[in-house]
Design an enzyme around this catalytic site. Structure first.
Site, PDB file in Angstrom:
ATOM      1  N   THR A  33       0.938  -1.146  -0.171  1.00 57.51           N
ATOM      2  CA  THR A  33      -0.002   0.134  -0.031  1.00 57.51           C
ATOM      3  C   THR A  33       0.947   1.329  -0.041  1.00 57.51           C
ATOM      4  O   THR A  33       2.004   1.322   0.798  1.00 57.51           O
ATOM      5  CB  THR A  33      -0.809  -0.011   1.279  1.00 57.51           C
ATOM      6  N   GLN A 106      -4.170  -6.520  -6.984  1.00 58.76           N
ATOM      7  CA  GLN A 106      -4.738  -6.980  -5.638  1.00 58.76           C
ATOM      8  C   GLN A 106      -6.208  -6.464  -5.347  1.00 58.76           C
ATOM      9  O   GLN A 106      -6.238  -5.206  -5.430  1.00 58.76           O
ATOM     10  CB  GLN A 106      -3.844  -6.829  -4.625  1.00 58.76           C
ATOM     11  N   HIS A 182      -7.561 -10.334  -2.330  1.00 56.05           N
ATOM     12  CA  HIS A 182      -7.152 -10.007  -0.991  1.00 56.05           C
ATOM     13  C   HIS A 182      -8.143 -10.483   0.101  1.00 56.05           C
ATOM     14  O   HIS A 182      -9.139  -9.777   0.385  1.00 56.05           O
ATOM     15  CB  HIS A 182      -6.776  -8.680  -1.065  1.00 56.05           C
ATOM     16  N   ASN A 185      -5.167 -10.157   6.099  1.00 52.10           N
ATOM     17  CA  ASN A 185      -4.696  -8.994   6.756  1.00 52.10           C
ATOM     18  C   ASN A 185      -6.040  -8.220   7.347  1.00 52.10           C
ATOM     19  O   ASN A 185      -6.032  -7.083   7.471  1.00 52.10           O
ATOM     20  CB  ASN A 185      -4.081  -7.938   5.914  1.00 52.10           C
ATOM     21  N   TYR A 187      -9.145  -7.453   6.271  1.00 49.55           N
ATOM     22  CA  TYR A 187     -10.111  -7.011   5.578  1.00 49.55           C
ATOM     23  C   TYR A 187     -11.341  -7.805   5.282  1.00 49.55           C
ATOM     24  O   TYR A 187     -11.373  -8.900   5.907  1.00 49.55           O
ATOM     25  CB  TYR A 187      -9.453  -6.407   4.348  1.00 49.55           C
ATOM     26  N   ARG A 234      -4.689 -14.177  -1.984  1.00 52.57           N
ATOM     27  CA  ARG A 234      -3.738 -13.970  -0.621  1.00 52.57           C
ATOM     28  C   ARG A 234      -4.599 -14.247   0.700  1.00 52.57           C
ATOM     29  O   ARG A 234      -5.749 -13.843   0.920  1.00 52.57           O
ATOM     30  CB  ARG A 234      -3.619 -12.389  -0.624  1.00 52.57           C
ATOM     31  N   ASN A 242      -5.292  -5.201  11.998  1.00 52.99           N
ATOM     32  CA  ASN A 242      -6.563  -4.914  12.075  1.00 52.99           C
ATOM     33  C   ASN A 242      -7.441  -5.602  13.227  1.00 52.99           C
ATOM     34  O   ASN A 242      -8.520  -5.891  12.764  1.00 52.99           O
ATOM     35  CB  ASN A 242      -7.069  -5.004  10.582  1.00 52.99           C
ATOM     36  N   GLY A 324       8.570  -7.637  -0.418  1.00 53.51           N
ATOM     37  CA  GLY A 324       7.940  -6.658  -0.115  1.00 53.51           C
ATOM     38  C   GLY A 324       9.187  -5.456   0.104  1.00 53.51           C
ATOM     39  O   GLY A 324       9.398  -4.892  -1.089  1.00 53.51           O
ATOM     40  N   ARG A 325       9.367  -5.217   1.199  1.00 55.08           N
ATOM     41  CA  ARG A 325      10.348  -4.084   1.400  1.00 55.08           C
ATOM     42  C   ARG A 325      11.537  -4.100   0.692  1.00 55.08           C
ATOM     43  O   ARG A 325      12.276  -3.216   0.230  1.00 55.08           O
ATOM     44  CB  ARG A 325      10.782  -4.216   2.927  1.00 55.08           C
TER      45      ARG A 325
HETATM   46  C1  8OZ Z   1      -0.416  -1.269   5.200  1.00 57.84           C
HETATM   47  C2  8OZ Z   1      -1.081  -0.185   5.384  1.00 57.84           C
HETATM   48  C3  8OZ Z   1      -2.468  -0.015   4.895  1.00 57.84           C
HETATM   49  C4  8OZ Z   1      -2.859  -1.173   4.186  1.00 57.84           C
HETATM   50  C5  8OZ Z   1      -2.691  -4.878   3.955  1.00 57.84           C
HETATM   51  C6  8OZ Z   1      -3.508  -3.289   2.374  1.00 57.84           C
HETATM   52  O1  8OZ Z   1      -2.087  -5.102   4.943  1.00 57.84           O
HETATM   53  C7  8OZ Z   1      -2.835  -3.550   3.406  1.00 57.84           C
HETATM   54  C8  8OZ Z   1      -2.274  -2.578   4.140  1.00 57.84           C
HETATM   55  C9  8OZ Z   1      -0.979  -2.548   4.617  1.00 57.84           C
HETATM   56  O2  8OZ Z   1      -2.822  -5.809   3.266  1.00 57.84           O
END
Ligand code: 8OZ
Length: 367
Positions: A33, A106, A182, A185, A187, A234, A242, A324-325
């Protein structure tokens, strides 16, 4: 350790075929993100530059991309639900293809990880159940407490499924090679999967079969819309990000993964571990068991370095590794790993939001 061209072992630099996607190597760019989309959450020319720079990765997974207006929970995340957004993605996919890469978008719905300030008409965010997440949300101006979301009505679920299918069709119009659903995480789809966020009494809550129903319906609809061999998924079985958890993640996710095999997806992208925490602090989970159960292509993700990634691919523990990083800080990561060259450090100060500083200004190797 430099790569030896003579080896016939499958390693990170070996090509792969994931469904219809031909990957030049097994180094995948993880979804990251950025919060730098333009007005109307439309992708910008800088985004085309950013992804083009990283096109030597075998596959790019874009930043998380909302499928509908209600799917947004962060400022300036690029959507794929308006005609302007679809148009805005075209230069991005063209740029990656022009540089010889592959790119999947995604597809994201944040569910309760939002706020009325980020919702169309200031409505409440939706979720499986009316359970407020702990913590705060950045609304674009300030941090505010999360609110108690509105539980989706049973009659609204087909509309959510259709939003994913519609977004997948938009992805094809925008020139993407595929999509990644996705479901991690914390969501929306993960909120249905895991017990702490799903207390429904209908066909979409309770048993693991019921909690997985929405995800499986979404996958089926998306596969029908664009073809199973362009669809990835994913999952992140234990991340607490979260404010989410599951009473028995091993049981939940073994069930989910078992249901995937007949769908013949292009890939499963498995986020291991517990957010950015070091390995020693990860909640225990048997990822190898998922590898055994799942018959398709497995991307493993989180905390790999070159040695551990090579080991995972050469041993067959993974078909590819997502970074990622490392790929953010090293657009030419593939070449650097191949040559055993030093890596750029990530500049944490320029992450998220902003304009041209950060993301697109990391140096490539000379020559
Ligand atoms: C970090 C900040 C905001 C969103 C995820 C879409 O963890 C994110 C996300 C990560 O999947």
């Amino acid at each position: 350790m430099a790569h030896s061209k003579e080896s016939n072992v499958t390693d990170l630099f070996s090509p792969a075929r994931f469904g219809t996607l031909d990957l030049a190597n097994r180094i995948v760019m993880s979804s990251l993100t950025r919060n730098r989309a333009g007005v109307g959450n439309v992708p910008t020319p800088l985004m085309a530059e950013y992804y083009r720079q990283r096109a030597s990765a075998g596959l790019i997974l874009t930043e998380a991309t909302p499928i509908c207006a209600e799917g947004h929970g962060y400022p300036r995340t690029p959507g794929i639900h308006t005609p302007e957004q679809v148009e805005g993605w075209k230069p991005v996919t063209d740029a990656v293809h022009g540089a010889g890469g592959k790119i999947a978008v995604q597809l994201w719905h944040v569910g309760r990880i939002s706020h009325p300030d980020l919702q169309p008409g200031g409505i409440l965010p939706v979720a499986p159940s009316a359970i407020r997440p702990a913590g705060q949300v950045f609304t674009g101006q300030t941090m505010k407490d999360y609110v108690t979301p509105r539980a989706l009505l049973l009659s609204e679920i087909p509309g959510v499924v259709e939003s994913y299918a519609q977004a997948a069709r938009h992805a094809m119009d925008a020139g993407f090679d595929g999509v990644e659903i996705h479901a991690g995480n914390g969501y929306l789809l993960d909120q249905f999967l895991r017990t702490s966020t799903n207390q429904r009494n209908d066909a979409y809550g309770g048993s693991k079969e019921n909690r997985a129903r929405l995800l499986l319906e979404v996958l089926e609809a998306v596969c029908k819309a664009i073809g199973h061999d362009r669809v990835g998924l994913r999952l992140s079985p234990v991340t607490p990000f979260n404010d989410i958890s599951d009473e028995n993640p091993q049981d939940t996710f073994e069930y989910v993964v078992g249901q995937l095999n007949p769908l013949k997806l292009a890939f499963l992208d498995l986020l291991q571990g517990t957010g950015g925490a070091p390995r020693e602090q990860w909640i225990p989970f048997d990822y190898d068991r998922l590898r055994t159960l799942y018959t398709g292509n497995l991307i493993r993700n989180n905390g790999y370095d070159f040695e551990t990634a090579q080991q995972a691919v050469t041993s067959g523990a993974a078909d590819a590794i997502a970074f990622g990083r490392l790929l953010l800080a090293n657009p030419d990561l593939v070449e650097r790993l191949r040559r055993g060259a030093p890596l750029n450090a990530l500049d944490y100060d320029t992450l998220y939001s902003g304009e041209e500083k950060g993301y697109t200004d990391y140096p490539f190797l000379a020559g």
